[in-house]
Design a protein around this motif. Structure first.
Motif, short mmCIF file in Angstrom:
data_model
loop_
_atom_site.label_atom_id
_atom_site.label_comp_id
_atom_site.label_asym_id
_atom_site.label_seq_id
_atom_site.Cartn_x
_atom_site.Cartn_y
_atom_site.Cartn_z
N MET A 14 3.25 8.22 10.83
CA MET A 14 2.13 7.71 10.03
C MET A 14 2.51 7.51 8.57
O MET A 14 1.69 7.67 7.67
CB MET A 14 0.89 8.61 10.19
CG MET A 14 0.40 8.62 11.63
SD MET A 14 -1.08 9.60 11.88
CE MET A 14 -2.28 8.67 10.96
N ASN A 15 3.75 7.13 8.33
CA ASN A 15 4.22 6.83 6.98
C ASN A 15 4.01 5.34 6.76
O ASN A 15 4.81 4.52 7.19
CB ASN A 15 5.71 7.20 6.86
CG ASN A 15 6.26 6.95 5.49
OD1 ASN A 15 5.69 6.20 4.69
ND2 ASN A 15 7.39 7.56 5.21
N THR A 16 2.96 5.00 6.09
CA THR A 16 2.58 3.59 5.92
C THR A 16 3.21 2.95 4.69
O THR A 16 2.79 1.87 4.27
CB THR A 16 1.05 3.46 5.82
OG1 THR A 16 0.59 4.27 4.73
CG2 THR A 16 0.39 3.92 7.12
N GLN A 17 4.24 3.57 4.13
CA GLN A 17 4.92 3.03 2.96
C GLN A 17 5.44 1.62 3.27
O GLN A 17 6.27 1.44 4.16
CB GLN A 17 6.09 3.95 2.58
CG GLN A 17 6.98 3.45 1.48
CD GLN A 17 6.25 3.06 0.23
OE1 GLN A 17 6.17 1.89 -0.08
NE2 GLN A 17 5.70 4.04 -0.48
N PRO A 18 4.97 0.58 2.56
CA PRO A 18 5.42 -0.78 2.85
C PRO A 18 6.91 -1.00 2.59
O PRO A 18 7.50 -1.94 3.13
CB PRO A 18 4.56 -1.66 1.94
CG PRO A 18 4.00 -0.76 0.91
CD PRO A 18 3.96 0.62 1.49
N THR A 70 8.73 5.43 11.54
CA THR A 70 7.76 5.32 10.45
C THR A 70 6.34 5.28 11.00
O THR A 70 5.43 5.93 10.47
CB THR A 70 8.07 4.08 9.60
OG1 THR A 70 9.39 4.26 9.04
CG2 THR A 70 7.10 3.90 8.48
N SER A 71 6.13 4.55 12.09
CA SER A 71 4.79 4.47 12.69
C SER A 71 4.39 5.79 13.34
O SER A 71 3.24 6.23 13.19
CB SER A 71 4.76 3.35 13.72
OG SER A 71 5.02 2.10 13.09
N ASN A 117 13.67 4.78 6.55
CA ASN A 117 12.91 5.99 6.33
C ASN A 117 13.88 7.17 6.20
O ASN A 117 14.63 7.48 7.12
CB ASN A 117 11.95 6.21 7.51
CG ASN A 117 11.00 7.33 7.29
OD1 ASN A 117 11.36 8.40 6.87
ND2 ASN A 117 9.73 7.08 7.62
N LEU A 168 8.25 -0.95 6.03
CA LEU A 168 7.65 -1.76 7.09
C LEU A 168 7.43 -3.23 6.75
O LEU A 168 7.27 -4.03 7.65
CB LEU A 168 6.28 -1.16 7.47
CG LEU A 168 6.30 0.23 8.07
CD1 LEU A 168 4.89 0.79 8.17
CD2 LEU A 168 6.98 0.23 9.42
N ASP A 169 7.40 -3.58 5.48
CA ASP A 169 6.97 -4.90 5.07
C ASP A 169 8.09 -5.64 4.36
O ASP A 169 8.44 -5.33 3.22
CB ASP A 169 5.75 -4.73 4.14
CG ASP A 169 5.12 -6.04 3.72
OD1 ASP A 169 5.83 -7.07 3.64
OD2 ASP A 169 3.91 -6.01 3.41
#
Length: 171
Positions: A36-40, A32-33, A59, A43-44
């Protein structure tokens, strides 16, 4: 070891790939990093708790890439000339950290190339399943495959033994 030449593909044949892989949180965060897929949702953990899944979702493009890689050693290693396209990419069930994935491929169709005498076109359906045999990914892919030297193809560079190794079953 090599993949199959165009002539060796049989329409309707199903290959159950012997590889499995447990996907980890590190895989998901790294992929994901890197992309550059910053979809929370990926990641969160706190954000994901409030979603319909209640936890981070893997992902889906990683899932596509992983399942798409399971077939390489059996079917296309050293004999593919390139991907021509993907179609109907579906993710009918989510993938989570700790799931173990496996893949299957069905040969949907094939034809000789109209513009190249050294190759043919093969349609694949790749499917990924989790540890509970639940379908998590399905796609169709079109590949340009080398013809064998006996049928007008050039001899692609093949590493090691030239004998294909596969576990297969007739559909």
């Amino acid at each position: 070891m090599r993949g199959l030449y165009f002539e060796e593909f049989e329409v309707g044949r199903v290959y159950r790939h012997p590889f499995t892989r447990t996907v980890t949180e590190s895989d998901n965060v790294l992929f994901t990093s890197l992309t550059m897929n910053t979809q929370p949702l990926h990641l969160d953990h706190e954000f994901a708790k409030g979603t319909i899944h209640g936890r981070p979702l893997f992902n889906s493009l990683f899932t596509l890439a992983l399942v798409g890689g399971f077939h390489v050693l059996e079917l296309t290693f050293g004999t593919t000339l390139g991907n021509l396209g993907y179609d109907k990419v579906e993710f009918p069930h989510p993938v989570f950290h700790g799931d173990t994935l496996r893949g299957e491929t069905t040969i949907l169709d094939k034809r000789e190339s109209r513009s190249r005498t050294d190759s043919g076109i093969v349609w694949f359906e790749h499917r990924g399943y989790n540890q509970d045999d639940v379908l998590v990914m399905r796609c169709t892919r079109v590949g340009l495959m080398a013809r064998s030297p006996e049928h007008g193809g050039s001899n692609p560079r093949v590493l090691g033994d030239d004998t294909p190794v596969r576990e297969e079953q007739q559909a």
